[in-house]
Design a protein around this motif. Structure first.
Motif, PDB file in Angstrom:
ATOM      1  N   ASP A  59      53.899  49.532  44.177  1.00 41.21           N
ATOM      2  CA  ASP A  59      53.430  49.005  45.451  1.00 41.21           C
ATOM      3  C   ASP A  59      52.278  49.825  45.997  1.00 41.21           C
ATOM      4  OD1 ASP A  59      55.244  46.985  45.451  1.00 41.21           O
ATOM      5  OD2 ASP A  59      56.749  48.097  46.595  1.00 41.21           O
ATOM      6  N   PHE A  60      52.252  51.126  45.650  1.00 38.93           N
ATOM      7  CA  PHE A  60      51.273  52.004  46.244  1.00 38.93           C
ATOM      8  C   PHE A  60      49.907  51.775  45.618  1.00 38.93           C
ATOM      9  CE2 PHE A  60      55.327  54.481  45.850  1.00 38.93           C
ATOM     10  CZ  PHE A  60      55.818  54.033  47.064  1.00 38.93           C
ATOM     11  N   GLY A  61      48.866  51.855  46.422  1.00 41.01           N
ATOM     12  CA  GLY A  61      47.508  51.726  45.905  1.00 41.01           C
ATOM     13  C   GLY A  61      47.131  50.303  45.552  1.00 41.01           C
ATOM     14  N   LYS A  62      47.783  49.298  46.149  1.00 38.12           N
ATOM     15  CA  LYS A  62      47.476  47.913  45.805  1.00 38.12           C
ATOM     16  C   LYS A  62      46.054  47.550  46.214  1.00 38.12           C
ATOM     17  CE  LYS A  62      51.022  46.295  48.013  1.00 38.12           C
ATOM     18  NZ  LYS A  62      51.980  45.352  48.617  1.00 38.12           N
ATOM     19  N   ASP A  63      45.633  48.000  47.362  1.00 36.06           N
ATOM     20  CA  ASP A  63      44.304  47.663  47.867  1.00 36.06           C
ATOM     21  C   ASP A  63      43.311  48.721  47.417  1.00 36.06           C
ATOM     22  OD1 ASP A  63      45.400  45.450  49.180  1.00 36.06           O
ATOM     23  OD2 ASP A  63      45.950  46.702  50.898  1.00 36.06           O
ATOM     24  N   ASP A  64      42.968  48.692  46.122  1.00 35.07           N
ATOM     25  CA  ASP A  64      42.127  49.738  45.566  1.00 35.07           C
ATOM     26  C   ASP A  64      40.681  49.568  45.985  1.00 35.07           C
ATOM     27  OD1 ASP A  64      43.337  51.759  43.577  1.00 35.07           O
ATOM     28  OD2 ASP A  64      44.423  49.902  43.167  1.00 35.07           O
ATOM     29  N   ILE A  65      40.027  50.718  46.193  1.00 32.23           N
ATOM     30  CA  ILE A  65      38.640  50.719  46.634  1.00 32.23           C
ATOM     31  C   ILE A  65      37.817  51.608  45.720  1.00 32.23           C
ATOM     32  CG2 ILE A  65      39.079  50.182  49.047  1.00 32.23           C
ATOM     33  CD1 ILE A  65      39.193  53.151  49.633  1.00 32.23           C
ATOM     34  N   ARG A  66      38.172  51.620  44.424  1.00 30.90           N
ATOM     35  CA  ARG A  66      37.500  52.513  43.494  1.00 30.90           C
ATOM     36  C   ARG A  66      36.147  51.968  43.057  1.00 30.90           C
ATOM     37  NH1 ARG A  66      42.585  54.597  39.954  1.00 30.90           N
ATOM     38  NH2 ARG A  66      44.170  53.820  41.346  1.00 30.90           N
ATOM     39  N   PRO A  67      35.268  52.855  42.624  1.00 28.06           N
ATOM     40  CA  PRO A  67      33.995  52.397  42.085  1.00 28.06           C
ATOM     41  C   PRO A  67      34.212  51.497  40.877  1.00 28.06           C
ATOM     42  CG  PRO A  67      33.964  54.758  42.486  1.00 28.06           C
ATOM     43  CD  PRO A  67      35.383  54.310  42.659  1.00 28.06           C
ATOM     44  N   ALA A  68      33.352  50.522  40.676  1.00 28.43           N
ATOM     45  CA  ALA A  68      33.470  49.625  39.537  1.00 28.43           C
ATOM     46  C   ALA A  68      33.490  50.420  38.243  1.00 28.43           C
ATOM     47  CB  ALA A  68      32.286  48.638  39.526  1.00 28.43           C
ATOM     48  N   GLY A  69      34.411  50.066  37.328  1.00 27.55           N
ATOM     49  CA  GLY A  69      34.511  50.754  36.051  1.00 27.55           C
ATOM     50  C   GLY A  69      35.584  51.809  36.027  1.00 27.55           C
ATOM     51  N   LEU A  70      36.022  52.313  37.189  1.00 31.38           N
ATOM     52  CA  LEU A  70      37.057  53.340  37.204  1.00 31.38           C
ATOM     53  C   LEU A  70      38.428  52.716  37.065  1.00 31.38           C
ATOM     54  CD1 LEU A  70      38.001  56.210  37.543  1.00 31.38           C
ATOM     55  CD2 LEU A  70      37.877  55.920  40.018  1.00 31.38           C
ATOM     56  N   LEU A  71      38.701  51.677  37.850  1.00 27.27           N
ATOM     57  CA  LEU A  71      40.014  51.056  37.827  1.00 27.27           C
ATOM     58  C   LEU A  71      40.229  50.203  36.595  1.00 27.27           C
ATOM     59  CD1 LEU A  71      42.695  50.412  39.191  1.00 27.27           C
ATOM     60  CD2 LEU A  71      41.551  48.559  40.429  1.00 27.27           C
ATOM     61  N   ASP A  72      39.187  49.543  36.099  1.00 30.03           N
ATOM     62  CA  ASP A  72      39.379  48.582  35.012  1.00 30.03           C
ATOM     63  C   ASP A  72      39.485  49.233  33.643  1.00 30.03           C
ATOM     64  OD1 ASP A  72      36.809  49.318  34.328  1.00 30.03           O
ATOM     65  OD2 ASP A  72      35.871  47.460  34.977  1.00 30.03           O
ATOM     66  N   GLY A  73      39.432  50.557  33.571  1.00 30.61           N
ATOM     67  CA  GLY A  73      39.576  51.231  32.292  1.00 30.61           C
ATOM     68  C   GLY A  73      38.382  51.050  31.374  1.00 30.61           C
ATOM     69  N   GLY A  74      37.230  50.748  31.960  1.00 38.33           N
ATOM     70  CA  GLY A  74      36.027  50.556  31.161  1.00 38.33           C
ATOM     71  C   GLY A  74      35.655  51.802  30.377  1.00 38.33           C
ATOM     72  N   SER A  75      34.804  51.618  29.396  1.00 35.38           N
ATOM     73  CA  SER A  75      34.488  52.691  28.463  1.00 35.38           C
ATOM     74  C   SER A  75      33.284  53.530  28.870  1.00 35.38           C
ATOM     75  CB  SER A  75      34.238  52.105  27.071  1.00 35.38           C
ATOM     76  OG  SER A  75      33.153  51.192  27.112  1.00 35.38           O
ATOM     77  N   ARG A  76      32.706  53.271  30.028  1.00 38.66           N
ATOM     78  CA  ARG A  76      31.503  53.989  30.436  1.00 38.66           C
ATOM     79  C   ARG A  76      31.778  55.481  30.592  1.00 38.66           C
ATOM     80  NH1 ARG A  76      27.949  52.980  35.972  1.00 38.66           N
ATOM     81  NH2 ARG A  76      26.524  54.756  35.684  1.00 38.66           N
ATOM     82  N   THR A  77      30.829  56.294  30.164  1.00 36.52           N
ATOM     83  CA  THR A  77      30.937  57.744  30.299  1.00 36.52           C
ATOM     84  C   THR A  77      30.190  58.194  31.551  1.00 36.52           C
ATOM     85  OG1 THR A  77      31.146  58.101  27.917  1.00 36.52           O
ATOM     86  CG2 THR A  77      30.374  59.968  29.251  1.00 36.52           C
ATOM     87  N   TYR A  78      30.862  58.983  32.364  1.00 35.24           N
ATOM     88  CA  TYR A  78      30.251  59.584  33.553  1.00 35.24           C
ATOM     89  C   TYR A  78      30.170  61.086  33.298  1.00 35.24           C
ATOM     90  CZ  TYR A  78      31.425  55.191  35.924  1.00 35.24           C
ATOM     91  OH  TYR A  78      31.541  53.872  36.278  1.00 35.24           O
ATOM     92  N   ALA A  79      28.977  61.624  33.237  1.00 33.82           N
ATOM     93  CA  ALA A  79      28.787  63.039  32.931  1.00 33.82           C
ATOM     94  C   ALA A  79      27.914  63.691  33.996  1.00 33.82           C
ATOM     95  CB  ALA A  79      28.142  63.196  31.556  1.00 33.82           C
ATOM     96  N   HIS A  80      28.251  64.920  34.327  1.00 36.27           N
ATOM     97  CA  HIS A  80      27.461  65.703  35.280  1.00 36.27           C
ATOM     98  C   HIS A  80      27.352  67.137  34.752  1.00 36.27           C
ATOM     99  CE1 HIS A  80      27.330  62.473  38.223  1.00 36.27           C
ATOM    100  NE2 HIS A  80      28.607  62.266  37.961  1.00 36.27           N
ATOM    101  N   PRO A  81      26.544  67.334  33.708  1.00 40.75           N
ATOM    102  CA  PRO A  81      26.448  68.647  33.064  1.00 40.75           C
ATOM    103  C   PRO A  81      25.830  69.723  33.938  1.00 40.75           C
ATOM    104  CG  PRO A  81      24.824  67.125  32.165  1.00 40.75           C
ATOM    105  CD  PRO A  81      25.725  66.317  33.031  1.00 40.75           C
ATOM    106  N   ASP A  82      25.315  69.347  35.107  1.00 39.80           N
ATOM    107  CA  ASP A  82      24.737  70.325  36.027  1.00 39.80           C
ATOM    108  C   ASP A  82      25.734  70.748  37.104  1.00 39.80           C
ATOM    109  OD1 ASP A  82      24.735  67.758  37.127  1.00 39.80           O
ATOM    110  OD2 ASP A  82      23.035  68.203  38.446  1.00 39.80           O
TER     111      ASP A  82
END
Length: 407
Positions: A62-85
């Motif tokens: 029940d918890f977290g039903k109204d998700d407000i995550r950035p696109a790609g985070l919740l859907d399990g997408g394969s995009r890589t987010y990197a911040h080497p700095d």
């Protein structure tokens, strides 16, 4: 034995951390930053095994039903987010279906003749994709799917567990328990929670002398842990009915914190075991009886966070080779222990898929060991840097530790 030898042996025996990890364990503790003069404290590494909550299917809580995550985070997408700095990271780090759900820093505060390890966690804010502090909790386990976290209040051990909605930051429900709890971990599918019970705060460490400047040194010593057992809970149950405490014989004579985590299939729990070899693990059934190690986990190490690949055919193992500024870890058959291949990385933290992992790897071109999060691939020498380098402090701890979860 002098202090230097004690510290060295402590680090060797305790392995490369916890918190709150290593493994099947999730950690998000968020604390108030206090401006105090830093004490130089030698302590065994705790929780450097990054805690990874991996799930085949995430239960619809029940918890977290109204998700407000950035696109790609919740859907399990394969995009890589990197911040080497960025070190510590300020913005989302993710690869494949694994994301950095949080990271923590630690400090040891002097309290009489003991030191207390205090964790401060930054949790991923689903609205902004940035990591933010929350000062309320002493220990947090992030559920697979990153919608919910189980939380413990500041004073350990505690007799209630909160279920935190990560989208709203509010505790939706408290679960009362009959024994003092000091650690938490979700099962791989997120349907169950194991709470490790202690008689005393597992983050207390006795004073072990002083350094050259007269400052006290704290680290886990050869005394017995105060761990008493574990409780297996259904987080979706309306109350604590059916959640039974199971005692578990504690052979720990070195680590004060020795949390339980679930086996791959969720039918057993395991914890670190101190013995003649590093990386040992002891398994128990859910009634608290010692049992044999499952065949597919026999050659795993408690201090290697990645453990089994998603399909269960490969086992992440320890460092085997270093060439200049490159490190390689072993990939083995989980049933026989035979090495199949090597992969870049000095410490394997999490499987991204059946061929790729997230690892700590040495920063290129530097003599000092300043590891960075890196995406590595079996069969390739290519490395994708995900974070900046972390530093080791004077008290032997790293400046921050990652907490990964299946998104």
């Amino acid at each position: 034995m002098n202090v230097e030898e004690l510290v060295r042996d402590a680090l060797r025996e305790t392995a490369e951390a916890q918190a709150p990890a290593a493994p099947g364990l999730a950690d998000r503790v968020l604390a108030v930053r206090r401006r105090r003069r830093s004490r130089r404290i030698a302590a065994a590494a705790v929780g450097t095994v990054a805690v990874v909550a991996l799930a085949v299917g995430v239960p619809q809580l029940d918890f977290g039903k109204d998700d407000i995550r950035p696109a790609g985070l919740l859907d399990g997408g394969s995009r890589t987010y990197a911040h080497p700095d960025q070190s510590p990271p300020r913005e989302l780090i993710a690869a494949g279906q694994v994301a950095l759900a949080a990271y923590c820093t630690t400090e040891t505060r002097a309290e009489g003749d003991h030191g207390r390890l205090v964790r401060t966690y930054w949790l991923l804010d689903p609205a902004t994709g940035r990591y933010e502090k929350d000062p309320r909790w002493s220990y947090v386990a992030v559920a697979p799917g990153m919608r919910t976290a189980a939380v413990l209040e500041r004073t350990l051990p505690t007799r209630r567990i909160g279920l935190l909605d990560l989208a709203t930051g509010e505790v939706e429900r408290w679960i009362p328990v009959g024994h003092g709890v000091g650690g938490l971990a979700y099962s791989r599918d997120g349907t169950r929670l194991v709470a490790t019970t202690y008689e005393k705060d597992p983050d207390l460490m006795p004073e072990r002398g002083t350094d050259d400047e007269g400052e006290p040194l704290y680290f886990p010593g050869p005394e017995r842990s105060t761990r008493t057992g574990f409780i297996v809970l259904d987080p979706t149950a309306p109350d604590e009915a059916g959640n039974a405490w199971s005692s578990a014989p504690d052979d720990q004579r070195f680590n004060t914190r020795a949390d339980f985590a679930f086996s791959r299939d969720g039918r057993l729990v395991y914890a670190q075991f101190i013995g003649e070899r590093d990386g040992l693990q002891q398994f128990y059934d859910l009634a608290g009886n010692k049992v044999a190690v499952p065949a597919n986990e026999r050659h795993l190490r408690w201090d290697v966070g990645a453990r089994l690949s998603p399909d269960g055919t490969l086992a992440a193992h320890g460092l085997t080779k270093e060439v200049r500024d490159k490190a390689y870890s072993s990939i083995r058959d989980p049933r026989t222990g035979k090495e199949i291949t090597k992969v870049r990385g000095g410490e394997l933290i999490a499987w991204v898929d059946d061929r790729r992992l997230i690892a700590w790897e040495r920063s290129p071109g530097e003599e000092a060991y300043r590891p960075r999060l890196a995406l590595v691939t079996i069969g390739s020498d290519k490395v994708t840097w995900l974070s900046g380098a972390r530093e080791q402090r004077a008290d032997t701890r790293w400046t921050w530790e990652p907490v990964f979860a299946r998104r």
